[in-house]
Every structure is written in C-alpha cells, then in structure tokens.
Design an enzyme around this catalytic site. Sequence first.
Site, short mmCIF file in Angstrom:
data_model
loop_
_atom_site.label_atom_id
_atom_site.label_comp_id
_atom_site.label_asym_id
_atom_site.label_seq_id
_atom_site.Cartn_x
_atom_site.Cartn_y
_atom_site.Cartn_z
N PHE A 105 0.86 -1.04 -0.14
CA PHE A 105 -0.04 -0.05 0.11
C PHE A 105 0.99 1.36 0.08
O PHE A 105 1.67 1.09 0.67
CB PHE A 105 -0.90 -0.09 1.20
CG PHE A 105 -1.75 -0.92 1.32
CD1 PHE A 105 -3.27 -0.62 0.60
CD2 PHE A 105 -1.72 -2.12 1.84
CE1 PHE A 105 -4.24 -1.54 0.69
CE2 PHE A 105 -2.79 -3.23 1.94
CZ PHE A 105 -4.03 -2.93 1.36
N ASP A 106 0.40 2.18 -0.87
CA ASP A 106 0.66 3.53 -0.54
C ASP A 106 0.09 4.04 0.69
O ASP A 106 -1.13 3.57 0.57
CB ASP A 106 0.43 4.45 -1.64
CG ASP A 106 0.47 5.79 -1.55
OD1 ASP A 106 1.48 6.23 -0.94
OD2 ASP A 106 -0.73 6.63 -1.73
N CYS A 107 0.62 4.80 1.48
CA CYS A 107 -0.34 5.38 2.62
C CYS A 107 -0.84 6.55 2.50
O CYS A 107 -2.05 6.79 2.96
CB CYS A 107 0.74 5.34 3.93
SG CYS A 107 0.07 5.86 5.44
N THR B 260 -4.10 7.16 -0.01
CA THR B 260 -4.83 6.06 -0.07
C THR B 260 -5.42 5.64 1.28
O THR B 260 -6.70 5.12 1.11
CB THR B 260 -3.68 4.71 -0.57
OG1 THR B 260 -3.01 5.16 -1.75
CG2 THR B 260 -4.29 3.55 -0.85
#
Length: 237
Positions: free
Chosen positions: A16-18, A21
Amino acid sequence: MVETTTEFGEYDALSFDCYGTLIDWETGIAAVIGPWARRFDAALTDEQLLVTYAAEEARVAREQPALPYPDVLAEAFRGVGERMGHPVGDEDAARLGASVPDWPAFGDSHDALMALRRRFKLIILSNVDRESFEGSRRRLGVRFDHVITAQDVGSYKPAQRNFDVLTGYARGEGLRLLHVAQSVFHDHVPARRAGLPGVWINRRHDRPGWGATPDPGLPVTPDWEFPSLAAFAAAAT
C-alpha cells in the site's frame, strides 16, 4: 484459509501507498497551507493550493532525495510561498513538516485493512519517515507485516529504487504481490515498470484533476479501479 474472489485469489500480499490511499493527506496539507494562503488572498481554494503544492513537493523530493520527509514538506511549502510571492516563515514551514501524525485516516481505511489482513499480508511502501509514519499507523489502528519508507530507501517515489526494494523483499519472502495506491504519478507508473499489477483506489473519482499528486503524464491504466478502499476490500475478501 479465508477464500477470496477468483480475481484476486492468486495474490497473498498487498503493498500500500499510505498518504492519499489510507491517510487523507489532502485534508491534512490543506489544513495548514489553506489558512496561511488566505491571509493574502481570501479567494484561494484548497484545490488551487494543492495543485501548486503537488508540483513543489515532487520537485523537492526529486532534487533532494535524502532529505527527511518533514523537511520535504517544509521546503515544498516554502516553494508554494515563492510561487505566490509571499515568503513562508520558519514557523509555518515547521508546522507543515510536523503535521503528518495529525492527518486523518479515510473513514473506511481501518475496517477495510482489517478485512484484508484476514486474507493478505499487508506491506507499506510510503514517501515518509519512520517517526511520521508511526503517528499515522496509530491513527489507522492496524499492524502491518512490513514497512518500507523513503527514509529506509534513500529516495522518494516515483523513483524506481523504491519499487526495486519492494519487489526484492517480496521475492525474498516468496510473496505474490499486488500494489494498491491512489497516486498514478507516485505509484502506478513506477509499479508498472517494476512488473507489479496494480489496484487504483481512486479517491478523487468524483472530482476533476489530480489534486495533491502531479499529473502522471503517461497513459498508465492500473489493472483494477475502485472508488474506495472499502469497495476493494469487499471485492477481494
């Protein structure tokens, strides 16, 4: 093992991008730069400021890849001030640099991540420093199986090295990896070059433009698109 849909059944880990997102960085950034900018021009909108900010943060991250993320934020804010013709003071710049732990999580992030972790290992690949991310992790209330930050890598996405580190980790662990992100510029363009399939969490599906992320400038189409993390979790679990 919990069964998932056939469409996502071949994967056993999600990276995941944080920010953008899982964490609403546009709201967090605008909460600092918006009041500052409207001291000088009350008509300026958050969206106008975020577009200017996007270009400045990308520039600073590209030109100074070893700079800690709080300093990237501060320098990008100063760049916004230069573009506007109003210098940003040290106190204001530092306020943005220290604000990451205050940025809110999207309303669906915690529950969606908890649902996804029943089926997948969860990995973070983020343009941040470790200390700032820990504040965001507490807001999310989720344990991640592995975290890779820009501080660890020594560069900022969309630099390909960040994805080389991610895919190297996945290979070493024997993980079949799917990358999940909002930013086409920071994530989906370099993820595609790295051979990673991608899920676009299009948080801005109901708004025009790119907001706090630059226009990707390339016609990359992620493998899947969902308007929210909740929608993806419902499809993948």
